[in-house]
Design a protein around this motif. Structure first.
Motif, short mmCIF file in Angstrom:
data_model
loop_
_atom_site.label_atom_id
_atom_site.label_comp_id
_atom_site.label_asym_id
_atom_site.label_seq_id
_atom_site.Cartn_x
_atom_site.Cartn_y
_atom_site.Cartn_z
N GLU A 1 0.81 -1.22 0.00
CA GLU A 1 0.00 0.00 0.00
C GLU A 1 0.85 1.27 0.00
O GLU A 1 0.33 2.36 -0.25
CB GLU A 1 -0.90 0.03 1.24
N VAL B 1 0.09 6.15 1.82
CA VAL B 1 -0.42 4.83 1.45
C VAL B 1 -1.69 4.98 0.62
O VAL B 1 -2.37 6.01 0.69
CB VAL B 1 -0.70 3.94 2.68
N CYS C 1 -5.25 2.92 0.06
CA CYS C 1 -6.11 1.84 0.56
C CYS C 1 -7.42 1.86 -0.20
O CYS C 1 -7.87 2.91 -0.66
CB CYS C 1 -6.38 2.03 2.06
N ARG C 2 -8.07 0.71 -0.30
CA ARG C 2 -9.32 0.62 -1.07
C ARG C 2 -10.50 1.28 -0.36
O ARG C 2 -11.44 1.72 -1.00
CB ARG C 2 -9.62 -0.82 -1.46
N THR D 1 -11.88 2.75 4.05
CA THR D 1 -11.46 3.07 5.42
C THR D 1 -11.22 1.82 6.26
O THR D 1 -10.38 1.82 7.16
CB THR D 1 -12.49 3.98 6.12
N HIS E 1 -9.88 -0.97 5.15
CA HIS E 1 -8.54 -1.39 4.76
C HIS E 1 -7.50 -0.51 5.47
O HIS E 1 -6.50 -1.02 5.98
CB HIS E 1 -8.41 -1.29 3.24
N LEU E 2 -7.74 0.79 5.52
CA LEU E 2 -6.83 1.71 6.21
C LEU E 2 -6.73 1.36 7.70
O LEU E 2 -5.65 1.35 8.27
CB LEU E 2 -7.28 3.16 6.04
N LEU F 1 -4.67 -1.82 8.09
CA LEU F 1 -3.28 -1.51 7.79
C LEU F 1 -2.61 -0.78 8.95
O LEU F 1 -1.50 -1.13 9.36
CB LEU F 1 -3.17 -0.66 6.51
N THR G 1 -3.93 9.78 11.01
CA THR G 1 -4.26 9.53 9.61
C THR G 1 -5.04 10.71 9.04
O THR G 1 -5.75 11.41 9.76
CB THR G 1 -5.09 8.24 9.43
#
Length: 78
Positions: free
Chosen positions: A17, A34, A36-37, A39, A41-42, A45, A61
């Motif tokens: 990512e 990064v 990400c697809r 939130t 995924h974020l 991660l 973030t």
């Protein structure tokens, strides 16, 4: 990146990512860009790859809603 950030910089750069890792001056030490697809995924991660590291004491973030390049050249030299 300086030797002090090597233990965290290399693993963060190796994440699929990760777009870029920057070493900063001031109150923030690192800026990790990064992609990400979503939130969820974020969140996964950040929990698995950032906050689980002993070098990380705080994380913040931000989401980018739009992006436009300036067209200025970037010097990638040392």
């Amino acid at each position: 990146m300086g030797e002090a950030f090597g233990s965290i910089g290399d693993p963060l750069r190796s994440l699929p990512e990760t777009v870029a890792v920057s070493c900063l001056g001031g109150t923030t030490d690192l800026l990790v860009h990064v992609v990400c697809r979503d939130t969820g995924h974020l969140r996964v991660l950040t929990l698995q790859s950032f906050t689980s590291r002993p070098e990380v004491s705080r994380i913040e973030t931000s989401r980018v809603f739009s992006f436009e390049r300036s067209g200025l050249p970037v010097d990638r030299g040392a």
